[in-house]
Scaffold this motif. Sequence first.
Motif, PDB file in Angstrom:
ATOM      1  N   GLY A  63       0.809  -1.206   0.000  1.00 42.22           N
ATOM      2  CA  GLY A  63       0.000   0.000   0.000  1.00 42.22           C
ATOM      3  C   GLY A  63       0.844   1.259   0.000  1.00 42.22           C
ATOM      4  N   TYR A  64       0.419   2.263  -0.792  1.00 46.57           N
ATOM      5  CA  TYR A  64       1.110   3.548  -0.885  1.00 46.57           C
ATOM      6  C   TYR A  64       0.072   4.665  -0.955  1.00 46.57           C
ATOM      7  CZ  TYR A  64       4.968   0.490  -2.290  1.00 46.57           C
ATOM      8  OH  TYR A  64       5.904  -0.506  -2.328  1.00 46.57           O
ATOM      9  N   VAL A  65       0.542   5.879  -0.747  1.00 50.24           N
ATOM     10  CA  VAL A  65      -0.320   7.060  -0.836  1.00 50.24           C
ATOM     11  C   VAL A  65       0.354   8.072  -1.744  1.00 50.24           C
ATOM     12  CG1 VAL A  65      -1.431   8.939   0.423  1.00 50.24           C
ATOM     13  CG2 VAL A  65      -1.224   6.679   1.485  1.00 50.24           C
ATOM     14  N   ASP A  66      -0.410   8.651  -2.702  1.00 51.12           N
ATOM     15  CA  ASP A  66       0.171   9.619  -3.623  1.00 51.12           C
ATOM     16  C   ASP A  66       0.160  11.020  -3.002  1.00 51.12           C
ATOM     17  OD1 ASP A  66      -2.356  10.749  -3.893  1.00 51.12           O
ATOM     18  OD2 ASP A  66      -2.628  10.174  -5.990  1.00 51.12           O
ATOM     19  N   PRO A  67       0.764  12.012  -3.662  1.00 48.68           N
ATOM     20  CA  PRO A  67       0.830  13.368  -3.094  1.00 48.68           C
ATOM     21  C   PRO A  67      -0.528  13.986  -2.791  1.00 48.68           C
ATOM     22  CG  PRO A  67       2.421  13.142  -4.872  1.00 48.68           C
ATOM     23  CD  PRO A  67       1.562  11.914  -4.897  1.00 48.68           C
ATOM     24  N   GLU A  68      -1.602  13.509  -3.435  1.00 41.82           N
ATOM     25  CA  GLU A  68      -2.938  14.047  -3.186  1.00 41.82           C
ATOM     26  C   GLU A  68      -3.662  13.305  -2.066  1.00 41.82           C
ATOM     27  OE1 GLU A  68      -4.893  13.795  -6.941  1.00 41.82           O
ATOM     28  OE2 GLU A  68      -3.940  15.621  -7.730  1.00 41.82           O
ATOM     29  N   GLY A  69      -2.991  12.307  -1.483  1.00 43.16           N
ATOM     30  CA  GLY A  69      -3.604  11.551  -0.402  1.00 43.16           C
ATOM     31  C   GLY A  69      -4.430  10.358  -0.851  1.00 43.16           C
ATOM     32  N   SER A  70      -4.386  10.020  -2.124  1.00 46.48           N
ATOM     33  CA  SER A  70      -5.125   8.858  -2.634  1.00 46.48           C
ATOM     34  C   SER A  70      -4.359   7.578  -2.336  1.00 46.48           C
ATOM     35  CB  SER A  70      -5.340   8.982  -4.147  1.00 46.48           C
ATOM     36  OG  SER A  70      -6.083  10.138  -4.468  1.00 46.48           O
ATOM     37  N   GLY A  71      -5.072   6.550  -1.862  1.00 47.74           N
ATOM     38  CA  GLY A  71      -4.447   5.287  -1.530  1.00 47.74           C
ATOM     39  C   GLY A  71      -4.330   4.364  -2.731  1.00 47.74           C
ATOM     40  N   TYR A  72      -3.210   3.658  -2.814  1.00 45.09           N
ATOM     41  CA  TYR A  72      -2.949   2.722  -3.903  1.00 45.09           C
ATOM     42  C   TYR A  72      -2.467   1.393  -3.348  1.00 45.09           C
ATOM     43  CZ  TYR A  72      -3.243   6.176  -7.672  1.00 45.09           C
ATOM     44  OH  TYR A  72      -3.687   7.114  -8.583  1.00 45.09           O
ATOM     45  N   LEU A  73      -2.742   0.340  -4.096  1.00 48.93           N
ATOM     46  CA  LEU A  73      -2.208  -0.982  -3.827  1.00 48.93           C
ATOM     47  C   LEU A  73      -1.519  -1.475  -5.089  1.00 48.93           C
ATOM     48  CD1 LEU A  73      -5.277  -2.550  -1.994  1.00 48.93           C
ATOM     49  CD2 LEU A  73      -3.097  -1.907  -0.929  1.00 48.93           C
ATOM     50  N   ILE A  74      -0.266  -1.890  -4.952  1.00 48.73           N
ATOM     51  CA  ILE A  74       0.468  -2.486  -6.073  1.00 48.73           C
ATOM     52  C   ILE A  74       0.599  -3.978  -5.797  1.00 48.73           C
ATOM     53  CG2 ILE A  74       2.653  -2.597  -7.315  1.00 48.73           C
ATOM     54  CD1 ILE A  74       3.110   0.314  -6.688  1.00 48.73           C
ATOM     55  N   ARG A  75       0.165  -4.788  -6.751  1.00 49.11           N
ATOM     56  CA  ARG A  75       0.167  -6.244  -6.582  1.00 49.11           C
ATOM     57  C   ARG A  75       1.004  -6.911  -7.657  1.00 49.11           C
ATOM     58  NH1 ARG A  75      -5.608  -8.989  -6.737  1.00 49.11           N
ATOM     59  NH2 ARG A  75      -5.800  -7.733  -4.829  1.00 49.11           N
ATOM     60  N   PHE A  76       1.725  -7.959  -7.271  1.00 50.64           N
ATOM     61  CA  PHE A  76       2.447  -8.789  -8.237  1.00 50.64           C
ATOM     62  C   PHE A  76       2.522 -10.204  -7.698  1.00 50.64           C
ATOM     63  CE2 PHE A  76       5.381  -6.485  -5.509  1.00 50.64           C
ATOM     64  CZ  PHE A  76       6.180  -7.486  -4.976  1.00 50.64           C
ATOM     65  N   VAL A  77       2.538 -11.189  -8.597  1.00 51.49           N
ATOM     66  CA  VAL A  77       2.583 -12.583  -8.177  1.00 51.49           C
ATOM     67  C   VAL A  77       3.956 -12.857  -7.574  1.00 51.49           C
ATOM     68  CG1 VAL A  77       3.343 -13.480 -10.424  1.00 51.49           C
ATOM     69  CG2 VAL A  77       2.068 -14.949  -8.854  1.00 51.49           C
ATOM     70  N   ALA A  78       3.967 -13.555  -6.429  1.00 51.18           N
ATOM     71  CA  ALA A  78       5.210 -13.773  -5.695  1.00 51.18           C
ATOM     72  C   ALA A  78       5.768 -15.174  -5.893  1.00 51.18           C
ATOM     73  CB  ALA A  78       4.983 -13.519  -4.202  1.00 51.18           C
ATOM     74  N   ASP A  79       5.046 -16.058  -6.578  1.00 53.48           N
ATOM     75  CA  ASP A  79       5.539 -17.408  -6.801  1.00 53.48           C
ATOM     76  C   ASP A  79       6.761 -17.384  -7.718  1.00 53.48           C
ATOM     77  OD1 ASP A  79       3.438 -18.851  -5.388  1.00 53.48           O
ATOM     78  OD2 ASP A  79       2.121 -18.120  -6.976  1.00 53.48           O
ATOM     79  N   PRO A  80       7.840 -18.093  -7.371  1.00 57.85           N
ATOM     80  CA  PRO A  80       9.050 -18.096  -8.198  1.00 57.85           C
ATOM     81  C   PRO A  80       8.786 -18.637  -9.596  1.00 57.85           C
ATOM     82  CG  PRO A  80       9.479 -19.048  -6.021  1.00 57.85           C
ATOM     83  CD  PRO A  80       7.982 -18.934  -6.161  1.00 57.85           C
ATOM     84  N   GLY A  81       9.478 -18.063 -10.563  1.00 59.61           N
ATOM     85  CA  GLY A  81       9.445 -18.606 -11.906  1.00 59.61           C
ATOM     86  C   GLY A  81       8.375 -18.077 -12.818  1.00 59.61           C
ATOM     87  N   TYR A  82       7.685 -17.010 -12.428  1.00 57.08           N
ATOM     88  CA  TYR A  82       6.625 -16.444 -13.265  1.00 57.08           C
ATOM     89  C   TYR A  82       6.996 -15.026 -13.711  1.00 57.08           C
ATOM     90  CZ  TYR A  82       3.721 -20.428 -12.059  1.00 57.08           C
ATOM     91  OH  TYR A  82       3.239 -21.705 -11.909  1.00 57.08           O
ATOM     92  N   SER A  83       8.116 -14.921 -14.428  1.00 53.21           N
ATOM     93  CA  SER A  83       8.596 -13.630 -14.950  1.00 53.21           C
ATOM     94  C   SER A  83       8.692 -12.599 -13.832  1.00 53.21           C
ATOM     95  CB  SER A  83       7.656 -13.133 -16.063  1.00 53.21           C
ATOM     96  OG  SER A  83       7.492 -14.098 -17.067  1.00 53.21           O
ATOM     97  N   ASN A  84       9.239 -13.033 -12.689  1.00 54.28           N
ATOM     98  CA  ASN A  84       9.288 -12.168 -11.514  1.00 54.28           C
ATOM     99  C   ASN A  84      10.079 -10.889 -11.754  1.00 54.28           C
ATOM    100  OD1 ASN A  84       8.887 -15.054 -10.657  1.00 54.28           O
ATOM    101  ND2 ASN A  84       8.448 -14.036  -8.729  1.00 54.28           N
ATOM    102  N   GLU A  85      11.197 -10.992 -12.476  1.00 57.05           N
ATOM    103  CA  GLU A  85      12.025  -9.806 -12.707  1.00 57.05           C
ATOM    104  C   GLU A  85      11.236  -8.737 -13.454  1.00 57.05           C
ATOM    105  OE1 GLU A  85      16.297  -8.532 -14.764  1.00 57.05           O
ATOM    106  OE2 GLU A  85      15.806 -10.648 -14.482  1.00 57.05           O
ATOM    107  N   GLU A  86      10.514  -9.142 -14.496  1.00 51.35           N
ATOM    108  CA  GLU A  86       9.729  -8.186 -15.265  1.00 51.35           C
ATOM    109  C   GLU A  86       8.593  -7.593 -14.424  1.00 51.35           C
ATOM    110  OE1 GLU A  86      10.614 -11.201 -16.213  1.00 51.35           O
ATOM    111  OE2 GLU A  86      10.962 -11.352 -18.383  1.00 51.35           O
ATOM    112  N   ARG A  87       7.952  -8.425 -13.625  1.00 52.92           N
ATOM    113  CA  ARG A  87       6.860  -7.942 -12.785  1.00 52.92           C
ATOM    114  C   ARG A  87       7.371  -6.970 -11.725  1.00 52.92           C
ATOM    115  NH1 ARG A  87       2.521 -11.562 -13.873  1.00 52.92           N
ATOM    116  NH2 ARG A  87       3.276 -13.505 -14.776  1.00 52.92           N
ATOM    117  N   HIS A  88       8.516  -7.275 -11.128  1.00 56.24           N
ATOM    118  CA  HIS A  88       9.091  -6.381 -10.131  1.00 56.24           C
ATOM    119  C   HIS A  88       9.488  -5.049 -10.756  1.00 56.24           C
ATOM    120  CE1 HIS A  88      10.307  -9.953  -7.312  1.00 56.24           C
ATOM    121  NE2 HIS A  88       9.000  -9.736  -7.364  1.00 56.24           N
TER     122      HIS A  88
END
Length: 211
Positions: A63-88
């Motif tokens: 979870g993060y908050v932008d300069p205007e105070g809007s909340g965000y969630l960034i999600r990525f699959v954490a299982d190894p071997g699923y193009s993790n480098e590109e997703r990160h």
Amino acid sequence: MADLHLIYTTHGKDGDWSLTSPQCPGYLVRRDTIDQLLSDTPRIVDTWGVPPHRHVWHHEQHGYVDPEGSGYLIRFVADPGYSNEERHDTAGRLKASIETGFDSAFKLHQPLLASGERLLIAVHSADTIGWCLDQLATGNGAMLSEHRGEGAMYNLPILEDGDFGESRWSIETLGLTRVNSFAELFDRVMAQEAAELDYSPGGRGRVRMRL
């Protein structure tokens, strides 16, 4: 038999961690650390009474908050071997955009969760539409994002009910199914956008979504 998506969420560097799943609405479990939560996950899922499933996916969400105070969630699959480098890499670019603030016009097209936050999912070209949709709880939406190099970010809003793009085309209207990929979905939405552009004087002759 469906897949099970487990979402591990934290807010801030020193925040605790929570576990939820769109396949188990109404359940939320918290632990002080991710290690504690991962260790307890099998027992937690068992108490949820999860039906048999094909595969268990583990997603990390911050979870993060932008300069205007809007909340965000960034999600990525954490299982190894699923193009993790590109997703990160995609997730890191999304985080930087949140910290500096998105363009106001683009922000309007980011679906809101029931919590009031905006969910951004780092995806890969080969991820299927069904896999993306199954990550969403009923009534929610997200922005699917992929970095394809040289600073080009491909962004596409989706809703849990199967509508895509600014104009909310259904998966049937787009001529696709759940097994089609994000790349195919993006290209089809772009084609629909282009077909509906108005190049007349005063028209809206502009390509959207590729921001």
